[in-house]
Design a protein around this motif. Structure first.
Motif, PDB file in Angstrom:
ATOM      1  N   MET A   1       0.841  -1.193   0.000  1.00  0.00           N
ATOM      2  CA  MET A   1       0.000   0.000   0.000  1.00  0.00           C
ATOM      3  C   MET A   1       0.877   1.244   0.000  1.00  0.00           C
ATOM      4  SD  MET A   1      -2.872   1.325   2.758  1.00  0.00           S
ATOM      5  CE  MET A   1      -4.205   0.386   2.044  1.00  0.00           C
ATOM      6  N   LYS A   2       0.489   2.217  -0.829  1.00  0.00           N
ATOM      7  CA  LYS A   2       1.198   3.502  -0.857  1.00  0.00           C
ATOM      8  C   LYS A   2       0.333   4.548  -0.169  1.00  0.00           C
ATOM      9  CE  LYS A   2       3.655   4.907  -4.372  1.00  0.00           C
ATOM     10  NZ  LYS A   2       4.072   5.450  -5.694  1.00  0.00           N
ATOM     11  N   ILE A   3       0.929   5.288   0.775  1.00  0.00           N
ATOM     12  CA  ILE A   3       0.224   6.317   1.537  1.00  0.00           C
ATOM     13  C   ILE A   3       0.919   7.656   1.312  1.00  0.00           C
ATOM     14  CG2 ILE A   3      -0.439   7.114   3.842  1.00  0.00           C
ATOM     15  CD1 ILE A   3      -0.404   4.185   4.749  1.00  0.00           C
ATOM     16  N   HIS A   4       0.132   8.660   0.941  1.00  0.00           N
ATOM     17  CA  HIS A   4       0.642  10.019   0.808  1.00  0.00           C
ATOM     18  C   HIS A   4       0.213  10.836   2.025  1.00  0.00           C
ATOM     19  CE1 HIS A   4       2.234  11.431  -3.278  1.00  0.00           C
ATOM     20  NE2 HIS A   4       2.351  10.112  -3.281  1.00  0.00           N
ATOM     21  N   ILE A   5       1.139  11.622   2.559  1.00  0.00           N
ATOM     22  CA  ILE A   5       0.827  12.574   3.621  1.00  0.00           C
ATOM     23  C   ILE A   5       1.001  13.965   3.030  1.00  0.00           C
ATOM     24  CG2 ILE A   5       1.485  13.459   5.886  1.00  0.00           C
ATOM     25  CD1 ILE A   5       2.597  10.632   6.443  1.00  0.00           C
ATOM     26  N   ALA A   6      -0.058  14.771   3.091  1.00  0.00           N
ATOM     27  CA  ALA A   6      -0.049  16.094   2.464  1.00  0.00           C
ATOM     28  C   ALA A   6      -0.459  17.148   3.474  1.00  0.00           C
ATOM     29  CB  ALA A   6      -0.980  16.126   1.259  1.00  0.00           C
ATOM     30  N   LEU A   7       0.282  18.250   3.497  1.00  0.00           N
ATOM     31  CA  LEU A   7      -0.004  19.365   4.396  1.00  0.00           C
ATOM     32  C   LEU A   7      -0.896  20.353   3.645  1.00  0.00           C
ATOM     33  CD1 LEU A   7       3.653  19.947   5.713  1.00  0.00           C
ATOM     34  CD2 LEU A   7       1.963  18.260   6.479  1.00  0.00           C
ATOM     35  N   VAL A   8      -2.140  20.480   4.060  1.00  0.00           N
ATOM     36  CA  VAL A   8      -3.101  21.316   3.347  1.00  0.00           C
ATOM     37  C   VAL A   8      -2.773  22.795   3.558  1.00  0.00           C
ATOM     38  CG1 VAL A   8      -5.536  21.946   3.115  1.00  0.00           C
ATOM     39  CG2 VAL A   8      -4.884  19.563   3.586  1.00  0.00           C
ATOM     40  N   SER A   9      -2.790  23.538   2.460  1.00  0.00           N
ATOM     41  CA  SER A   9      -2.574  24.988   2.527  1.00  0.00           C
ATOM     42  C   SER A   9      -3.470  25.659   1.498  1.00  0.00           C
ATOM     43  CB  SER A   9      -1.102  25.331   2.279  1.00  0.00           C
ATOM     44  OG  SER A   9      -0.687  24.868   1.023  1.00  0.00           O
ATOM     45  N   ALA A  10      -3.304  26.980   1.353  1.00  0.00           N
ATOM     46  CA  ALA A  10      -4.199  27.750   0.482  1.00  0.00           C
ATOM     47  C   ALA A  10      -4.074  27.329  -0.979  1.00  0.00           C
ATOM     48  CB  ALA A  10      -3.915  29.241   0.623  1.00  0.00           C
ATOM     49  N   GLN A  11      -2.904  26.821  -1.378  1.00  0.00           N
ATOM     50  CA  GLN A  11      -2.699  26.357  -2.745  1.00  0.00           C
ATOM     51  C   GLN A  11      -2.863  24.842  -2.792  1.00  0.00           C
ATOM     52  OE1 GLN A  11      -2.367  28.373  -5.414  1.00  0.00           O
ATOM     53  NE2 GLN A  11      -2.589  30.091  -4.008  1.00  0.00           N
ATOM     54  N   ILE A  12      -3.898  24.384  -3.455  1.00  0.00           N
ATOM     55  CA  ILE A  12      -4.224  22.959  -3.498  1.00  0.00           C
ATOM     56  C   ILE A  12      -3.376  22.212  -4.529  1.00  0.00           C
ATOM     57  CG2 ILE A  12      -6.060  21.385  -4.283  1.00  0.00           C
ATOM     58  CD1 ILE A  12      -8.030  23.004  -2.707  1.00  0.00           C
ATOM     59  N   LEU A  13      -3.029  22.862  -5.619  1.00  0.00           N
ATOM     60  CA  LEU A  13      -2.361  22.178  -6.722  1.00  0.00           C
ATOM     61  C   LEU A  13      -1.066  21.469  -6.326  1.00  0.00           C
ATOM     62  CD1 LEU A  13      -2.927  24.719  -9.642  1.00  0.00           C
ATOM     63  CD2 LEU A  13      -4.160  22.596  -9.178  1.00  0.00           C
ATOM     64  N   PRO A  14      -0.186  22.059  -5.496  1.00  0.00           N
ATOM     65  CA  PRO A  14       1.049  21.343  -5.144  1.00  0.00           C
ATOM     66  C   PRO A  14       0.810  20.036  -4.400  1.00  0.00           C
ATOM     67  CG  PRO A  14       1.279  23.687  -4.689  1.00  0.00           C
ATOM     68  CD  PRO A  14      -0.166  23.462  -5.009  1.00  0.00           C
ATOM     69  N   ASN A  15      -0.335  19.890  -3.752  1.00  0.00           N
ATOM     70  CA  ASN A  15      -0.688  18.607  -3.147  1.00  0.00           C
ATOM     71  C   ASN A  15      -1.354  17.676  -4.151  1.00  0.00           C
ATOM     72  OD1 ASN A  15       0.223  18.875  -0.460  1.00  0.00           O
ATOM     73  ND2 ASN A  15      -1.554  20.103   0.089  1.00  0.00           N
ATOM     74  N   LEU A  16      -2.219  18.239  -4.976  1.00  0.00           N
ATOM     75  CA  LEU A  16      -3.018  17.436  -5.893  1.00  0.00           C
ATOM     76  C   LEU A  16      -2.175  16.803  -6.992  1.00  0.00           C
ATOM     77  CD1 LEU A  16      -5.852  16.515  -6.831  1.00  0.00           C
ATOM     78  CD2 LEU A  16      -6.040  18.685  -8.072  1.00  0.00           C
ATOM     79  N   ILE A  17      -1.243  17.548  -7.568  1.00  0.00           N
ATOM     80  CA  ILE A  17      -0.494  17.077  -8.736  1.00  0.00           C
ATOM     81  C   ILE A  17       0.298  15.799  -8.454  1.00  0.00           C
ATOM     82  CG2 ILE A  17       1.376  17.656 -10.340  1.00  0.00           C
ATOM     83  CD1 ILE A  17       0.311  20.578 -10.198  1.00  0.00           C
ATOM     84  N   PRO A  18       1.156  15.755  -7.406  1.00  0.00           N
ATOM     85  CA  PRO A  18       1.904  14.499  -7.181  1.00  0.00           C
ATOM     86  C   PRO A  18       1.012  13.325  -6.795  1.00  0.00           C
ATOM     87  CG  PRO A  18       2.329  16.078  -5.418  1.00  0.00           C
ATOM     88  CD  PRO A  18       1.587  16.816  -6.482  1.00  0.00           C
ATOM     89  N   ILE A  19      -0.111  13.608  -6.154  1.00  0.00           N
ATOM     90  CA  ILE A  19      -1.042  12.524  -5.828  1.00  0.00           C
ATOM     91  C   ILE A  19      -1.594  11.904  -7.107  1.00  0.00           C
ATOM     92  CG2 ILE A  19      -3.295  11.994  -4.811  1.00  0.00           C
ATOM     93  CD1 ILE A  19      -2.667  14.091  -2.648  1.00  0.00           C
ATOM     94  N   LEU A  20      -1.981  12.749  -8.049  1.00  0.00           N
ATOM     95  CA  LEU A  20      -2.515  12.236  -9.312  1.00  0.00           C
ATOM     96  C   LEU A  20      -1.431  11.576 -10.158  1.00  0.00           C
ATOM     97  CD1 LEU A  20      -5.008  15.071 -10.331  1.00  0.00           C
ATOM     98  CD2 LEU A  20      -5.497  12.910  -9.179  1.00  0.00           C
ATOM     99  N   MET A  21      -0.186  12.007  -9.996  1.00  0.00           N
ATOM    100  CA  MET A  21       0.910  11.379 -10.721  1.00  0.00           C
ATOM    101  C   MET A  21       1.233  10.000 -10.158  1.00  0.00           C
ATOM    102  SD  MET A  21       3.564  14.558 -11.429  1.00  0.00           S
ATOM    103  CE  MET A  21       4.851  13.452 -12.036  1.00  0.00           C
ATOM    104  N   GLU A  22       1.222   9.854  -8.821  1.00  0.00           N
ATOM    105  CA  GLU A  22       1.635   8.594  -8.185  1.00  0.00           C
ATOM    106  C   GLU A  22       0.470   7.675  -7.850  1.00  0.00           C
ATOM    107  OE1 GLU A  22       4.373   9.012  -4.992  1.00  0.00           O
ATOM    108  OE2 GLU A  22       5.781  10.239  -6.139  1.00  0.00           O
TER     109      GLU A  22
END
Length: 394
Positions: free
Chosen positions: A1-22
Motif C-alpha cells: 500500500m502507498k500512503i501520501h501525507i499532504a499538508l493542506v494549505s491555500a494552494q491545493i495544486l502542489p498537493n493534488l499534482i503528485p497525488i494524481l501522478m503517483e
C-alpha cells in the motif's frame, strides 16, 4: 500500500499534482484549524474521492511551535507503522507553514520512502534527501490536470465550454482559414480600420432580445460608405468563402448570413484564432468560452474566453477587438487581473489579445497587473509565443 501525507494549505495544486501522478491507495490530509475554516480540506478531499483515491482528514494539526508540530508528526508516524508496517509512505512537504514542513520532514526522514516538494513553477517534482547521501534527480511533471479539474482545484465549478460541442467545432473549422487570415494580417492599419467598420455594421445588424442576453439579426443587409478595395476586399473574400457574408466585388453592400456570423465578424474571430493557435500548437487541453460558477456563490455565471492547461499550468486568454479607450482601460486591467488570479492561482500566465494598437496607459496597466498584452504587431506570431509558453520558455 502507498500512503501520501499532504499538508493542506491555500494552494491545493502542489498537493493534488503528485497525488494524481503517483496514484496512492490512501491520502492523509494534515488540516489546521485555519484550513478547516476555509474548507480547503473539503475541496481537496472531494477532488481526490472523485478520482477514486481514499482520503483521511487529520484535523487540528498544529501550525505553530516546532516541538508541538514534531510531536504530532512523530505520533502519526508511529501510528502508521503500527497499522501498516509494510506501507510505502510518501511525505509531500510543499504545503502548510514553514514550521509544519520542517517538523514533518524531521519526523518522517528515514521512515518515508521519499519526501517530495512540488515545484509547480518549473513543472517538476523535487525530492529532499532521505537516507541517501546525494540528492535524487527531480521528476518532470506529467499532464494530470485538464481545464475542468484545474478550475475545480481553484474552487470554480465547470459547467460547459462551447468548444466541447461537436457541431460547434465543425462550424468553427469551416472558418479557421478566415481566423488565420485576420490574425496574420491584423497589424496592417487598413485591416484594423476594416475591423472597426465591420463592427459598426454589425452593431446596426443586431439587436438585443429584451429581457435576455441574446441577440437577433434584424437588419442583415448593410452597406459601407464606399466600395471596399485592397485588403478590405481580400478580407471580405475570406468571410465570403467561410459562408459568413454575401458580397459582390465592386459593391459596398454586405449581407450577414446569421447571428453567429455577425458575432464572429464583430470579434469572435480573435477568440477562435487564439483557440485554434493554442490547440494546434499541442496544448494538453484547450477550451473556448468556458462557463461555470464559483463554488461559494452558486449564482453568477462567469465566462472565460480561452483557457488552456499544459503540464498542470493554466494559460488564461482574454481578447478585445474594439479600441480600448481611457474610459475602460483601468476597468479592463483590474477585472483581468482579479479574475485570472482567482482562476489560475499562483501558476500559469494571463494574456490579453488586442486587435487594436494598445495605448501607453494600457501597456503600463498590464505591467502593473502582471499580465501579458499582445497587440496587433505580435498576433501574427501568436503560435511562436504559445510554443514558448508550452515549453516553459515564456
Amino acid at each position: 500500500m502507498k500512503i501520501h501525507i499532504a499538508l493542506v494549505s491555500a494552494q491545493i495544486l502542489p498537493n493534488l499534482i503528485p497525488i494524481l501522478m503517483e496514484r496512492p491507495d490512501r491520502v492523509l490530509l494534515m488540516v489546521t484549524r485555519e484550513m478547516a475554516e476555509r474548507r480547503l480540506d473539503r475541496r481537496l478531499e472531494k477532488l481526490l474521492k472523485e478520482q477514486g483515491i481514499g482520503v483521511e482528514l487529520c484535523l487540528d494539526v498544529p501550525d505553530a511551535g516546532l516541538r508541538e508540530i514534531k510531536a504530532y508528526a512523530d505520533t502519526l508516524a508511529d501510528r502508521l507503522i503500527e497499522e501498516q508496517a509494510d506501507a510505502e509512505i510518501v511525505l509531500n512537504a510543499t504545503g502548510g507553514t514553514k514550521l509544519m514542513s520542517l517538523g514533518f520532514v524531521e519526523a518522517f526522514r528515514g521512515i518515508a520512502s521519499h519526501i517530495l516538494y512540488t515545484d509547480t513553477a518549473h513543472r517538476r517534482i523535487e525530492y529532499l534527501p532521505n537516507a541517501q547521501a546525494s540528492l535524487p534527480e527531480p521528476t518532470p511533471m506529467g499532464n494530470v490536470l485538464d481545464v475542468p479539474l484545474y478550475l475545480a482545484a481553484q474552487g470554480f465549478r465547470f459547467r460547459r465550454a462551447a468548444s466541447d460541442d461537436v457541431s460547434w467545432r465543425e462550424a468553427v473549422n469551416q472558418r479557421k482559414a478566415t481566423c488565420k487570415f485576420l490574425g496574420k494580417h491584423i497589424a496592417d492599419p487598413n485591416l484594423q480600420t476594416f475591423i472597426g467598420a465591420m463592427n459598426r455594421l454589425v452593431d446596426r445588424a443586431l439587436e438585443n432580445i429584451p429581457g435576455t442576453y441574446e441577440e437577433r439579426l434584424v437588419a442583415p443587409d448593410q452597406a459601407f460608405e464606399t466600395v471596399p478595395f485592397g485588403i478590405w476586399a481580400k478580407a471580405l473574400g475570406e468571410l465570403m468563402k467561410a459562408g459568413l457574408i454575401t458580397w459582390q466585388d465592386g459593391s459596398p453592400d454586405v449581407t450577414f448570413t446569421s447571428v453567429e456570423a455577425a458575432r464572429f465578424v464583430r470579434g469572435g474571430w480573435l477568440k477562435e484564432y487564439a483557440w485554434h493557435t493554442v490547440k494546434d500548437a499541442g496544448a494538453f487541453d484547450t477550451r473556448l468560452s468556458v462557463e461555470g460558477v464559483w463554488a461559494d456563490t452558486q449564482k453568477t455565471i462567469n465566462e472565460f474566453d480561452v483557457l488552456a492547461c499544459h503540464i498542470n499550468q493554466l494559460l488564461f486568454i482574454e481578447y478585445k477587438t474594439p479600441r480600448i479607450g481611457p474610459n475602460n482601460e483601468n476597468d479592463i486591467a483590474y477585472k483581468l487581473k482579479s479574475l485570472s488570479q482567482d482562476a489560475r492561482g499562483l501558476f500559469g500566465d494571463t494574456w490579453l489579445l488586442s486587435a487594436r494598437q494598445p495605448s501607453e496607459v494600457l501597456i503600463e496597466r498590464a505591467k502593473q497587473a502582471r499580465f501579458r498584452l499582445i497587440g496587433p504587431d505580435e498576433l501574427a506570431n501568436l503560435r511562436e509565443l504559445v510554443l514558448d509558453w508550452l515549453s516553459g520558455r515564456d
